[in-house]
Design a protein around this motif. Structure first.
Motif, PDB file in Angstrom:
ATOM      1  N   THR A  81     -23.036 -50.988   1.134  1.00  0.00           N
ATOM      2  CA  THR A  81     -24.222 -52.150   1.408  1.00  0.00           C
ATOM      3  C   THR A  81     -24.651 -52.677   0.155  1.00  0.00           C
ATOM      4  OG1 THR A  81     -24.490 -51.034   3.581  1.00  0.00           O
ATOM      5  CG2 THR A  81     -26.144 -52.414   2.792  1.00  0.00           C
ATOM      6  N   VAL A  82     -24.990 -51.629  -0.672  1.00  0.00           N
ATOM      7  CA  VAL A  82     -25.861 -52.219  -1.948  1.00  0.00           C
ATOM      8  C   VAL A  82     -24.783 -52.736  -3.047  1.00  0.00           C
ATOM      9  CG1 VAL A  82     -27.561 -50.202  -1.440  1.00  0.00           C
ATOM     10  CG2 VAL A  82     -25.720 -49.746  -3.218  1.00  0.00           C
ATOM     11  N   TYR A  83     -23.565 -52.826  -2.843  1.00  0.00           N
ATOM     12  CA  TYR A  83     -22.622 -53.170  -3.729  1.00  0.00           C
ATOM     13  C   TYR A  83     -22.732 -54.487  -4.183  1.00  0.00           C
ATOM     14  CZ  TYR A  83     -17.937 -53.911  -6.077  1.00  0.00           C
ATOM     15  OH  TYR A  83     -16.943 -54.433  -6.752  1.00  0.00           O
ATOM     16  N   LYS A  84     -23.023 -55.461  -3.234  1.00  0.00           N
ATOM     17  CA  LYS A  84     -23.319 -56.956  -3.598  1.00  0.00           C
ATOM     18  C   LYS A  84     -24.812 -57.228  -3.615  1.00  0.00           C
ATOM     19  CE  LYS A  84     -18.764 -58.662  -1.839  1.00  0.00           C
ATOM     20  NZ  LYS A  84     -18.220 -59.814  -1.258  1.00  0.00           N
ATOM     21  N   THR A  85     -25.770 -56.248  -3.460  1.00  0.00           N
ATOM     22  CA  THR A  85     -27.110 -56.844  -3.395  1.00  0.00           C
ATOM     23  C   THR A  85     -27.969 -55.994  -4.268  1.00  0.00           C
ATOM     24  OG1 THR A  85     -27.779 -55.211  -1.486  1.00  0.00           O
ATOM     25  CG2 THR A  85     -26.923 -57.359  -0.900  1.00  0.00           C
ATOM     26  N   GLY A  86     -27.555 -54.851  -4.533  1.00  0.00           N
ATOM     27  CA  GLY A  86     -28.632 -54.099  -5.651  1.00  0.00           C
ATOM     28  C   GLY A  86     -29.836 -53.345  -4.819  1.00  0.00           C
ATOM     29  N   GLU A  87     -29.847 -53.799  -3.671  1.00  0.00           N
ATOM     30  CA  GLU A  87     -31.241 -53.609  -2.874  1.00  0.00           C
ATOM     31  C   GLU A  87     -30.974 -52.185  -1.960  1.00  0.00           C
ATOM     32  OE1 GLU A  87     -32.125 -56.442  -0.024  1.00  0.00           O
ATOM     33  OE2 GLU A  87     -32.333 -58.166  -1.699  1.00  0.00           O
ATOM     34  N   ARG A  88     -31.983 -51.312  -2.258  1.00  0.00           N
ATOM     35  CA  ARG A  88     -32.032 -50.021  -1.421  1.00  0.00           C
ATOM     36  C   ARG A  88     -31.868 -50.319   0.178  1.00  0.00           C
ATOM     37  NH1 ARG A  88     -32.730 -45.702  -4.801  1.00  0.00           N
ATOM     38  NH2 ARG A  88     -33.288 -46.011  -6.852  1.00  0.00           N
ATOM     39  N   VAL A  89     -31.288 -49.429   0.931  1.00  0.00           N
ATOM     40  CA  VAL A  89     -31.398 -49.275   2.327  1.00  0.00           C
ATOM     41  C   VAL A  89     -32.533 -48.319   2.680  1.00  0.00           C
ATOM     42  CG1 VAL A  89     -30.044 -48.925   4.505  1.00  0.00           C
ATOM     43  CG2 VAL A  89     -28.750 -49.781   2.481  1.00  0.00           C
ATOM     44  N   THR A  90     -33.496 -49.340   3.562  1.00  0.00           N
ATOM     45  CA  THR A  90     -34.781 -48.506   3.942  1.00  0.00           C
ATOM     46  C   THR A  90     -34.709 -48.542   5.264  1.00  0.00           C
ATOM     47  OG1 THR A  90     -36.133 -50.263   3.337  1.00  0.00           O
ATOM     48  CG2 THR A  90     -35.779 -48.646   1.657  1.00  0.00           C
ATOM     49  N   THR A  91     -35.345 -47.403   5.855  1.00  0.00           N
ATOM     50  CA  THR A  91     -35.427 -47.557   7.497  1.00  0.00           C
ATOM     51  C   THR A  91     -36.812 -46.606   7.952  1.00  0.00           C
ATOM     52  OG1 THR A  91     -33.114 -47.615   8.082  1.00  0.00           O
ATOM     53  CG2 THR A  91     -34.690 -47.164   9.905  1.00  0.00           C
ATOM     54  N   PRO A  92     -37.501 -47.295   8.649  1.00  0.00           N
ATOM     55  CA  PRO A  92     -39.022 -46.299   8.824  1.00  0.00           C
ATOM     56  C   PRO A  92     -38.379 -45.443  10.114  1.00  0.00           C
ATOM     57  CG  PRO A  92     -39.490 -48.779   9.071  1.00  0.00           C
ATOM     58  CD  PRO A  92     -38.026 -48.461   8.859  1.00  0.00           C
ATOM     59  N   LEU A  93     -38.724 -44.148   9.706  1.00  0.00           N
ATOM     60  CA  LEU A  93     -38.415 -43.112  10.813  1.00  0.00           C
ATOM     61  C   LEU A  93     -39.532 -42.368  11.386  1.00  0.00           C
ATOM     62  CD1 LEU A  93     -35.779 -41.407   8.263  1.00  0.00           C
ATOM     63  CD2 LEU A  93     -35.288 -42.797  10.147  1.00  0.00           C
ATOM     64  N   SER A  94     -39.354 -42.155  12.429  1.00  0.00           N
ATOM     65  CA  SER A  94     -40.445 -41.335  13.054  1.00  0.00           C
ATOM     66  C   SER A  94     -39.746 -39.951  14.099  1.00  0.00           C
ATOM     67  CB  SER A  94     -41.139 -42.160  14.328  1.00  0.00           C
ATOM     68  OG  SER A  94     -40.221 -42.468  15.411  1.00  0.00           O
ATOM     69  N   GLY A  95     -38.507 -40.043  14.057  1.00  0.00           N
ATOM     70  CA  GLY A  95     -37.826 -38.922  14.711  1.00  0.00           C
ATOM     71  C   GLY A  95     -37.875 -39.196  16.291  1.00  0.00           C
ATOM     72  N   LEU A  96     -38.350 -40.402  16.751  1.00  0.00           N
ATOM     73  CA  LEU A  96     -38.159 -40.932  18.016  1.00  0.00           C
ATOM     74  C   LEU A  96     -37.247 -42.086  18.217  1.00  0.00           C
ATOM     75  CD1 LEU A  96     -41.937 -40.176  18.938  1.00  0.00           C
ATOM     76  CD2 LEU A  96     -39.887 -38.647  19.340  1.00  0.00           C
ATOM     77  N   GLY A  97     -36.782 -42.364  19.150  1.00  0.00           N
ATOM     78  CA  GLY A  97     -36.125 -43.656  19.515  1.00  0.00           C
ATOM     79  C   GLY A  97     -35.179 -44.105  18.494  1.00  0.00           C
ATOM     80  N   ALA A  98     -34.470 -43.081  17.934  1.00  0.00           N
ATOM     81  CA  ALA A  98     -33.819 -43.419  16.731  1.00  0.00           C
ATOM     82  C   ALA A  98     -32.461 -44.322  16.704  1.00  0.00           C
ATOM     83  CB  ALA A  98     -32.985 -42.070  15.952  1.00  0.00           C
ATOM     84  N   SER A  99     -31.412 -44.154  17.193  1.00  0.00           N
ATOM     85  CA  SER A  99     -30.366 -44.953  17.445  1.00  0.00           C
ATOM     86  C   SER A  99     -30.831 -46.290  18.160  1.00  0.00           C
ATOM     87  CB  SER A  99     -29.128 -44.355  18.097  1.00  0.00           C
ATOM     88  OG  SER A  99     -29.596 -43.925  19.553  1.00  0.00           O
ATOM     89  N   CYS A 100     -31.391 -46.227  19.187  1.00  0.00           N
ATOM     90  CA  CYS A 100     -31.768 -47.305  19.961  1.00  0.00           C
ATOM     91  C   CYS A 100     -33.109 -48.381  19.444  1.00  0.00           C
ATOM     92  CB  CYS A 100     -32.322 -46.910  21.570  1.00  0.00           C
ATOM     93  SG  CYS A 100     -33.592 -45.578  21.460  1.00  0.00           S
ATOM     94  N   LEU A 101     -33.942 -47.725  19.136  1.00  0.00           N
ATOM     95  CA  LEU A 101     -35.130 -48.596  18.500  1.00  0.00           C
ATOM     96  C   LEU A 101     -35.117 -48.747  16.989  1.00  0.00           C
ATOM     97  CD1 LEU A 101     -37.952 -47.153  20.907  1.00  0.00           C
ATOM     98  CD2 LEU A 101     -36.253 -49.192  21.347  1.00  0.00           C
ATOM     99  N   GLU A 102     -35.359 -47.402  16.222  1.00  0.00           N
ATOM    100  CA  GLU A 102     -35.264 -47.558  14.821  1.00  0.00           C
ATOM    101  C   GLU A 102     -34.088 -48.046  14.129  1.00  0.00           C
ATOM    102  OE1 GLU A 102     -38.583 -44.054  14.000  1.00  0.00           O
ATOM    103  OE2 GLU A 102     -36.479 -43.448  13.893  1.00  0.00           O
TER     104      GLU A 102
END
Length: 262
Positions: free
Chosen positions: A158-179
Motif C-alpha cells: 500500500t505504501v509502495y507508491k504513496t509513502g503514506e502510513r496506513v492508519t485506522t482508528p481502533l476501538s475494539g468494537l465493530g471492527a471488520s464491519c464498521l472500522e
C-alpha cells in the motif's frame, strides 16, 4: 464485463501471492435489493438472520455470494450504522453500549458513538458480499482476512507508491464491519483492523486473524505492488527465514556423532 473480469483476476492474484487461507472479498452496497446479482444467497431464504461478520464468513469460507438487508441481519448496531434501519430515540444506541458495559460513563459512551462511521438512513438498503475472484458485481472495496505477516505485506504494498502510513482508528468494537468496511467506504482509504468480539463469537474469526480493507481505486496497485515492494530482495509470503548451522545441539547427538564410522 471486461472490468469485472479484471477484478476477478486481481482476486485470484491476491490469493496466490499471499497464500491466503480464505477468499478475499468484494463488498458492494446497493440502494435496492433488486440489484442483487443472480445466484445471491439470502440468509432470510434459509429462515435465519445473521450478523454482518457471519455474512463475511459465509462468503470467505464457503465461497457464496451473500446478500444482506435488514431482513437478513440480526446485528442491530450494523443496521443503524449502515442506515438499513433507524432509531426512534438516538440515545438508545448509547444506552445499549452502556448496558454492555463497554464504556465507563454515559458521556464517554456518547463520545464513542459520535465517533463511529455512519451512512445516511435509507440511502442504501443492502450489501452484496462475494469472493473477489468470482465477484458478480463491481466492488466498492476489498476485505481481506489475513495473518500478521500477510498484513505486513499488504501494508508494504500500500505504501509502495504513496509513502503514506496506513492508519485506522481502533476501538475494539465493530471492527471488520464498521472500522474496516464502512470506514474505508466513506474515506476511500485502506485500513487494517483487529477483529472484535462479534467477529470472533459469531463470524468464526480466529485469534491469529486481522482484517485489511482496500478501496476499489487501490486494489490494482495493491496487487501490482505486492510483486515489487521488497519482493526481489526476498520479502514475500511465506516469509523466507535465515537458516544457519545450529550453534547448540543436544549433548546426546554430540555423543552419537562421535560414534559414527569415520
Amino acid at each position: 464485463m471486461e472490468e469485472l473480469t479484471g477484478y476477478r483476476e486481481l482476486g485470484k492474484s491476491l490469493t496466490e501471492i499471499l497464500r491466503l487461507q480464505y477468499f478475499p472479498l468484494a463488498i458492494k452496497l446497493v440502494e435496492n435489493e433488486d440489484e442483487f446479482p443472480e445466484g445471491t444467497r439470502r440468509p432470510s431464504s434459509f429462515n435465519i438472520r445473521v450478523t454482518m461478520c457471519q455474512g463475511f464468513a459465509m462468503s470467505r469460507r464457503i465461497g457464496w455470494t451473500v446478500g444482506l438487508t435488514a431482513e437478513d441481519m440480526k446485528c442491530t448496531p450494523n443496521l443503524i450504522a449502515y442506515g438499513f434501519a433507524e432509531l426512534e430515540d438516538p440515545n438508545a444506541f448509547i444506552e445499549a453500549f452502556r448496558a454492555m458495559n463497554y464504556y465507563e460513563t454515559d458521556e464517554i459512551a456518547k463520545k464513542a458513538v459520535s465517533n463511529m462511521p455512519y451512512l445516511e438512513p435509507r440511502k442504501y438498503r443492502g450489501m452484496v458480499v462475494s469472493p473477489l475472484a468470482w465477484t458478480r458485481m463491481l466492488p466498492e472495496l476489498a476485505l481481506i482476512y489475513c495473518n500478521s505477516a500477510q498484513a505486513m505485506r499488504l501494508i508494504q504494498a500500500t505504501v509502495y507508491k504513496t509513502g503514506e502510513r496506513v492508519t485506522t482508528p481502533l476501538s475494539g468494537l465493530g471492527a471488520s464491519c464498521l472500522e474496516g468496511v464502512l470506514r474505508t467506504f466513506l474515506t476511500k482509504k485502506p485500513g487494517l483492523v483487529i477483529p472484535g468480539a462479534g467477529d470472533r463469537v459469531f463470524g468464526t474469526t480466529q485469534d491469529h486473524e486481522l482484517a485489511f480493507t482496500a478501496p476499489k481505486e487501490t486494489i490494482k496497485d495493491l496487487v501490482e505492488s505486492l510483486k515489487k515492494a521488497g519482493y526481489e530482495k526476498g520479502v514475500r509470503y511465506p516469509i523466507p527465514t535465515s537458516i544457519t548451522e545450529p550453534l547448540i545441539i543436544p549433548e546426546a547427538w554430540t555423543i552419537l556423532n562421535s560414534k559414527l564410522k569415520r
